[in-house]
Design a protein around this motif. Structure first.
Motif, short mmCIF file in Angstrom:
data_model
loop_
_atom_site.label_atom_id
_atom_site.label_comp_id
_atom_site.label_asym_id
_atom_site.label_seq_id
_atom_site.Cartn_x
_atom_site.Cartn_y
_atom_site.Cartn_z
N LEU A 239 -1.11 -6.43 2.60
CA LEU A 239 -1.27 -6.17 4.03
C LEU A 239 -1.01 -4.70 4.36
N ALA A 240 0.03 -4.12 3.77
CA ALA A 240 0.36 -2.72 4.03
C ALA A 240 -0.75 -1.80 3.52
N TYR A 241 -1.24 -2.07 2.32
CA TYR A 241 -2.31 -1.26 1.74
C TYR A 241 -3.56 -1.33 2.60
N HIS A 242 -3.91 -2.55 3.04
CA HIS A 242 -5.09 -2.73 3.88
C HIS A 242 -4.96 -1.94 5.18
N SER A 243 -3.80 -1.97 5.77
CA SER A 243 -3.58 -1.26 7.03
C SER A 243 -3.75 0.25 6.84
N ILE A 244 -3.17 0.79 5.77
CA ILE A 244 -3.28 2.23 5.48
C ILE A 244 -4.73 2.60 5.20
N LEU A 245 -5.41 1.78 4.39
CA LEU A 245 -6.80 2.06 4.03
C LEU A 245 -7.70 2.02 5.27
N GLU A 246 -7.49 1.05 6.13
CA GLU A 246 -8.29 0.93 7.34
C GLU A 246 -8.12 2.16 8.23
N ARG A 247 -6.90 2.62 8.34
CA ARG A 247 -6.62 3.80 9.16
C ARG A 247 -7.30 5.04 8.57
N ASN A 248 -7.22 5.21 7.25
CA ASN A 248 -7.85 6.35 6.59
C ASN A 248 -9.37 6.28 6.68
N THR A 249 -9.92 5.07 6.69
CA THR A 249 -11.37 4.91 6.80
C THR A 249 -11.84 5.38 8.16
N TYR A 250 -11.16 4.97 9.22
CA TYR A 250 -11.54 5.42 10.56
C TYR A 250 -11.43 6.94 10.68
N LYS A 251 -10.40 7.51 10.08
CA LYS A 251 -10.22 8.96 10.14
C LYS A 251 -11.37 9.67 9.43
N LEU A 252 -11.77 9.15 8.26
CA LEU A 252 -12.87 9.77 7.52
C LEU A 252 -14.19 9.63 8.29
N MET A 253 -14.41 8.47 8.91
CA MET A 253 -15.62 8.27 9.71
C MET A 253 -15.65 9.24 10.89
#
Length: 483
Positions: A239-253
């Motif tokens: 869950l923690a990894y998914h949350s971090i990855l999702e946040r980084n994905t939005y930032k990259l987009m």
């Protein structure tokens, strides 16, 4: 007050330690009279033995397959990857087989030797797991943290085994208990395959079997070694990894959208690849390209190549007028035809050449990390782009990626040959107008894979609009400060 030494002596009382193997000791101490959930109860010992028996059987078939079949080509394109996958297989085989000998022998010197050999090869296996984790299949926002956590448990078990091996005051049986935790955790991969087969037989989780199998198997291996706490830890880390990855994905987009007009075409393409690799984390990565939604619909292109070459024929019975489809045997289809089929399906724009984006997408869809994708593309363009035109043509592709196109064509051939089970209205295939016009027995007939594509536009614009807009605003502020 009972000391630790006295407690241990009481625990092992009545057991002839020097004359028993670990397995016989476990059975000797098992009793029906102790509380049901105590480690000395017969049911507890039986579940351990059953876990071991089923794991050994599964490992036999898994190791036989891996020693007799080449690995996925994404692990063979780079020299470094070839060394890693071979070390992974060798160390994994030793760590599966040798502890079983230790559990069954009464020779204490042999047990000690096996423990240290297991530690040595476990270090190798752990390093190869870490190296390969970024390139795993499945939905990697779940698979990558699951493998990371399993590797962490593996490291803890290994440290405990080293401590036990060095502790002279411990009984040999106690050292074997630590060896059991290492071995039990190592069985995660065996149970991944067991669950994949189970889900396939039940025709369940078709698009996410590997992901489901890894999560379930991870809880089995860690749970068998340490109980419930690692299972809870696994879920929390995912869950923690998914949350971090999702946040980084939005930032990259957001970065991509806001700076698109100020970057060069080359920089935009590189960022597109990076963004695509990031989004792939939320999408199931398969061994076969043609299990991916981006390439499923393009199988018809390969079908037409095979029809034109006479490798797929429609045979009509003169007496009954019944039509049947005949495929040439796989081993009779020349390698250059196989290469052409794969090349045409991945040449998305139909230019007859593969640019960086098209080639990178192939590797990314197979679950290859952006770092390794970059290295593989660099190898292709520097070593095999013989005319230095910045694209890969069919001849260059054939020379550079033989292992890749042979592997993918094998899956493609299987899909085409068994497409009768996947087609809608197959009974009317020979009457289809497109078939009469083109001669292709599959033309125009939709394949029914029952697949849903993750709609990232909807995901960003609806359910996660606020998170995306926050990321955009943050990027705008950062850009304004640098200008």
């Amino acid at each position: 007050m009972t000391t630790m030494t006295e407690a241990l002596a009481q625990h092992y009382a009545g057991v002839v330690l020097e004359n028993q193997s670990w397995v016989s000791y476990q059975w000797a101490k098992a009793q029906w009279t102790v509380p049901l959930f105590e480690s000395g109860h017969v049911i507890y010992v039986l579940q351990r033995l059953l876990f071991a028996v089923f794991s050994v059987i599964a490992n036999f078939f898994i190791l036989f397959y891996h020693w007799t079949n080449p690995p996925h080509p994404k692990f063979t394109v780079l020299k470094r990857s070839r060394y890693i996958i071979r070390a992974h297989l060798l160390s994994g085989t030793i760590n599966v087989a040798l502890p079983v000998v230790a559990f069954c022998t009464t020779n204490k010197d042999l047990v000690t030797s096996i423990i240290w050999i297991t530690v040595a090869f476990d270090v190798v296996h752990l390093l190869t797991v870490i190296a390969q984790t970024p390139n795993v299949n499945g939905q990697r926002n779940l698979i990558v943290p699951a493998y990371q956590f399993i590797a962490a448990i593996k490291f803890v078990s290994m440290c405990g085994l080293v401590w036990a091996a060095r502790k002279q005051s411990l009984y040999s049986i106690e050292r074997l208990d630590w060896l059991w935790t290492v071995w039990a955790n190592h069985q995660t991969y065996a149970w991944v395959r067991v669950w994949i087969v189970f889900l396939e037989v039940c025709q369940a989780c078709k698009e996410s079997r590997y992901t489901v199998a890894v999560i379930v198997a991870g809880t089995i291996g860690a749970g068998q070694a340490y109980g419930f706490m690692p299972i809870l830890g696994l879920l929390l880390w995912v869950l923690a990894y998914h949350s971090i990855l999702e946040r980084n994905t939005y930032k990259l987009m957001a970065l991509y959208r806001e700076g698109k007009t100020t970057r060069t075409e080359v920089e935009n393409k590189a960022m597109q690849c990076e963004l695509q690799a990031m989004l792939q984390f939320f999408h199931e990565a398969h061994h076969s390209l043609y299990n991916d939604n981006r390439y499923k619909a393009r199988t018809s292109i390969a079908q037409q190549v095979l029809v034109d070459g006479g490798y797929i024929k429609t045979v009509v019975d003169d007496a009954t007028a019944d039509a049947s489809i005949e495929f040439a045997p796989l081993n009779t289809i020349p390698h250059e035809v196989q290469a052409l089929c794969i090349f045409k399906t991945i040449d998305v724009d139909g230019s007859g050449e593969l640019d960086l984006t098209e080639l990178a997408q192939v590797f990314i869809c197979n679950g290859v990390s952006i770092e390794q994708t970059t290295a593989m593309c660099k190898l292709a363009f520097t070593k095999y782009d013989t005319n230095d035109d910045g694209v890969i043509d069919l001849d260059e592709f054939t020379a550079a990626f033989q292992a890749y196109y042979l592997y993918q064509f094998n899956d493609l051939y299987y899909i085409l040959r068994n497409s009768g089970a996947m087609l809608k209205n197959i009974i009317n295939a020979t009457l289809h107008e497109d078939y009469r016009a083109s001669g292709c027995p599959f033309a125009g007939i939709p394949m029914d894979y029952d697949t849903k594509v993750l709609d990232w536009v909807r995901l960003v614009q609806d359910a996660n609009r606020n998170a995306f807009e926050k990321a955009v605003n943050k990027v705008k502020k950062g850009l304004s400060r640098t200008l």
